[in-house]
Design an enzyme around this catalytic site. Structure first.
Site, PDB file in Angstrom:
ATOM      1  N   PRO A 160      59.515  15.539  15.397  1.00  0.00           N
ATOM      2  CA  PRO A 160      58.866  15.677  14.079  1.00  0.00           C
ATOM      3  C   PRO A 160      57.529  14.951  13.921  1.00  0.00           C
ATOM      4  O   PRO A 160      56.806  15.229  12.958  1.00  0.00           O
ATOM      5  CB  PRO A 160      59.907  15.108  13.105  1.00  0.00           C
ATOM      6  CG  PRO A 160      60.852  14.322  13.929  1.00  0.00           C
ATOM      7  CD  PRO A 160      60.823  14.864  15.307  1.00  0.00           C
ATOM      8  N   TYR A 180      46.357  18.260  13.556  1.00  0.00           N
ATOM      9  CA  TYR A 180      47.272  17.938  12.455  1.00  0.00           C
ATOM     10  C   TYR A 180      47.190  18.988  11.343  1.00  0.00           C
ATOM     11  O   TYR A 180      48.225  19.416  10.803  1.00  0.00           O
ATOM     12  CB  TYR A 180      46.984  16.532  11.902  1.00  0.00           C
ATOM     13  CG  TYR A 180      48.130  15.988  11.080  1.00  0.00           C
ATOM     14  CD1 TYR A 180      49.101  15.175  11.660  1.00  0.00           C
ATOM     15  CD2 TYR A 180      48.266  16.320   9.734  1.00  0.00           C
ATOM     16  CE1 TYR A 180      50.178  14.694  10.917  1.00  0.00           C
ATOM     17  CE2 TYR A 180      49.339  15.854   8.989  1.00  0.00           C
ATOM     18  CZ  TYR A 180      50.284  15.046   9.579  1.00  0.00           C
ATOM     19  OH  TYR A 180      51.353  14.590   8.837  1.00  0.00           O
ATOM     20  N   LYS A 184      54.991  19.487  13.011  1.00  0.00           N
ATOM     21  CA  LYS A 184      54.635  20.827  13.503  1.00  0.00           C
ATOM     22  C   LYS A 184      55.780  21.842  13.498  1.00  0.00           C
ATOM     23  O   LYS A 184      55.549  23.038  13.706  1.00  0.00           O
ATOM     24  CB  LYS A 184      54.081  20.716  14.939  1.00  0.00           C
ATOM     25  CG  LYS A 184      52.714  20.092  15.010  1.00  0.00           C
ATOM     26  CD  LYS A 184      51.627  21.053  14.532  1.00  0.00           C
ATOM     27  CE  LYS A 184      50.428  20.324  14.026  1.00  0.00           C
ATOM     28  NZ  LYS A 184      50.202  20.410  12.591  1.00  0.00           N
ATOM     29  N   HIS A 226      46.743  16.553   0.776  1.00  0.00           N
ATOM     30  CA  HIS A 226      46.421  15.255   1.379  1.00  0.00           C
ATOM     31  C   HIS A 226      45.203  15.427   2.277  1.00  0.00           C
ATOM     32  O   HIS A 226      45.211  16.248   3.184  1.00  0.00           O
ATOM     33  CB  HIS A 226      47.611  14.740   2.208  1.00  0.00           C
ATOM     34  CG  HIS A 226      48.647  14.064   1.363  1.00  0.00           C
ATOM     35  ND1 HIS A 226      49.492  13.106   1.845  1.00  0.00           N
ATOM     36  CD2 HIS A 226      48.945  14.204   0.049  1.00  0.00           C
ATOM     37  CE1 HIS A 226      50.277  12.682   0.859  1.00  0.00           C
ATOM     38  NE2 HIS A 226      49.973  13.343  -0.224  1.00  0.00           N
ATOM     39  N   TYR A 261      51.814   6.555   9.396  1.00  0.00           N
ATOM     40  CA  TYR A 261      52.499   6.604  10.691  1.00  0.00           C
ATOM     41  C   TYR A 261      52.326   5.221  11.319  1.00  0.00           C
ATOM     42  O   TYR A 261      51.200   4.819  11.604  1.00  0.00           O
ATOM     43  CB  TYR A 261      51.858   7.646  11.606  1.00  0.00           C
ATOM     44  CG  TYR A 261      52.157   9.090  11.228  1.00  0.00           C
ATOM     45  CD1 TYR A 261      53.233   9.768  11.798  1.00  0.00           C
ATOM     46  CD2 TYR A 261      51.351   9.786  10.328  1.00  0.00           C
ATOM     47  CE1 TYR A 261      53.501  11.097  11.477  1.00  0.00           C
ATOM     48  CE2 TYR A 261      51.609  11.113   9.998  1.00  0.00           C
ATOM     49  CZ  TYR A 261      52.693  11.763  10.585  1.00  0.00           C
ATOM     50  OH  TYR A 261      52.955  13.073  10.268  1.00  0.00           O
TER      51      TYR A 261
END
Ligand code: RFL
Ligand code: PHB
Length: 389
Positions: free
Chosen positions: A292, A384, A296, A72, A200
């Site tokens: 979550p 990220y 990580k 991704h 998100y």
């Protein structure tokens, strides 16, 4: 029995360490409290940092991951009045990989078994002895038989509820914790993901996440009160709530179906210091927990394994104990940054029950800043995809 390294816990941390050690000719025995089927029934993480992917390759267990995992290049962030994308590849040159923890663990078990590596299942009453001496040993029972393994080192990879952390005396151990006033209700469904990338979503009704495992398996979450029970949530109620929290265009194309797994996880930030006591090393969830948001947990476990693997390699192959002496400091330096990122992303996107109007304005301004500011997007992308080891 005797081995070089006893690994307590056969989750992803313990299995990955055992496989890496095997590649370097270092012997280990893994002790797992549950059965293999039980470990493989847990649905957990879905996003792998490049560092994790590289470790799987180094351990020689990447064949299926490389064939079936999806890269991704970015992720979507949706808030009340803005949907925008964080482009990982543009900002860092690196994607993340979508490949579930269940599959990672399955591949590691298969590799360990194929190599004849020893895993003892259904161990009870594991006790780590004499970790502060040069001759530690571990006792346990399995199938009603008492056992003892003498070793050089013990790796505590037994998760948050394991025995390893509690082996370190309380006057040496310092714990830092933040418990969030909500949980995540998650479902897995055999439906195509709503988007090519993760979404998100922050909304007045609370946070939601659209994730996936592959082209026909989706993972979705909604923030829920800690008092909610899974039984309170029918599949229909879940889908209705998810649709209210994600952007209209995603809600309109969402394909729903029966859930094949449904669970609620509480959210917690937790770190224990130090991560080493004598010849005992803590790795992964045994030493730290993140909420979550930001994916990580598993990835931070992997960086611990990287540091410990190299420390043990240096000890056995190069006769250098510098890595061993510095393990805790090195691991913690990266752990705290992952803790900060997960806490920030959780705070940014969730609805807090005691949130004031001012807190809400701060959250909205933080999201707007991220939407409009390239430097902020780069900082988020770097965290990220994973900070360097
Ligand atoms: P694990 O996976 O908890 O494995 C520890 C293993 O140790 C065994 N064990 C013992 N064995 C012998 N003796 C004892 N006394 C023992 N006590 C325990 C356990 O049976 C288990 O098999 O820890 P590990 O290997 O450090 O791996 C860490 C990851 O599992 C964890 O960080 C992530 O799954 C966290 N996490 C998530 N991380 C993400 O990055 N993205 C996610 O979406 C995500 N979702 C989750 C999660 C963790 C969850 N938990 C802990 C409830 C969802 C959930 C529900
Ligand atoms: C998941 O797919 O389970 C997942 C993905 C990203 C997160 C958390 C969980 O931040």
């Amino acid at each position: 029995m005797r081995t070089q390294v006893v690994i307590v816990g056969g989750g992803p941390s313990g299995l990955l360490l055992s496989q890496l050690l095997l590649k370097s000719g270092i012997e280990s025995i893994v002790l797992e409290r549950k059965t293999k089927d039980y470990v493989l029934s847990r649905i957990r993480a879905g996003i792998l940092e490049q560092g994790f992917v590289n470790l799987m390759r180094e351990a020689g267990v990447s064949e299926r991951m490389d064939a079936e995992g999806f890269n991704h290049d970015g992720t979507l962030i949706a808030a009340e009045n803005a949907t925008f994308r964080i482009d990982f590849v543009k900002h860092t040159g690196t994607p993340v990989m979508v490949y579930g923890q269940t599959e990672v663990t399955r591949d590691l078990y298969a590799a360990r078994e194929a190599a004849g590596g020893k895993i003892v299942y259904e161990t009870e009453n594991v006790i780590i002895h004499d970790a502060k001496t040069d001759a530690p040993y571990v006792t346990f029972t399995t199938g009603g038989q008492a056992q003892r393994i003498d070793c050089d080192y013990v790796a505590g990879c037994d998760g948050f509820h394991g025995v390893s952390r509690r082996t370190i005396p309380t006057d040496v151990r310092r714990e830092y914790e933040k418990v969030y006033p909500f949980g995540w209700l998650g479902i897995l469904s055999e439906t195509p993901p709503v988007d090519d990338e993760l979404i998100y979503a922050s909304s007045e009704r609370g946070f939601a996440l659209c994730s996936m495992r592959n082209a026909s398996l989706s993972r979705y979450y909604v923030q829920c009160p800690l008092t909610d029970k899974v039984e309170d949530w029918s599949d229909q109620a879940f889908w209705d709530e998810l649709k209210r929290r994600i952007p209209d265009e995603a809600a309109d194309k969402l394909i729903t179906g029966p859930s094949i797994e449904k669970s609620i996880a509480p959210l917690r930030s937790f770190v224990t210091e130090p991560m080493q006591w004598g010849r005992l090393f803590l790795c992964g969830d045994a030493a730290h927990i993140v909420p979550p948001t930001g994916a990580k947990g598993l990835n931070t476990a992997a960086s611990d394994i990287h540091y410990l693997y190299h420390a043990l390699r240096d000890h056995y192959l190069d006769k250098s104990d510098e890595g061993i002496a510095r393990y805790s400091a090195k691991a913690l330096a990266r752990v705290w940054k992952a803790e900060r990122f997960s806490w920030w992303m959780t705070t940014l996107l969730h609805h807090f029950p005691d949130q004031t109007e001012f807190d809400l304005k701060m959250q909205q301004a933080d999201i707007a800043f991220l939407r409009d500011n390239e430097a902020a997007q780069k900082a988020m992308a770097e965290n990220y995809v994973g900070l360097p080891y």
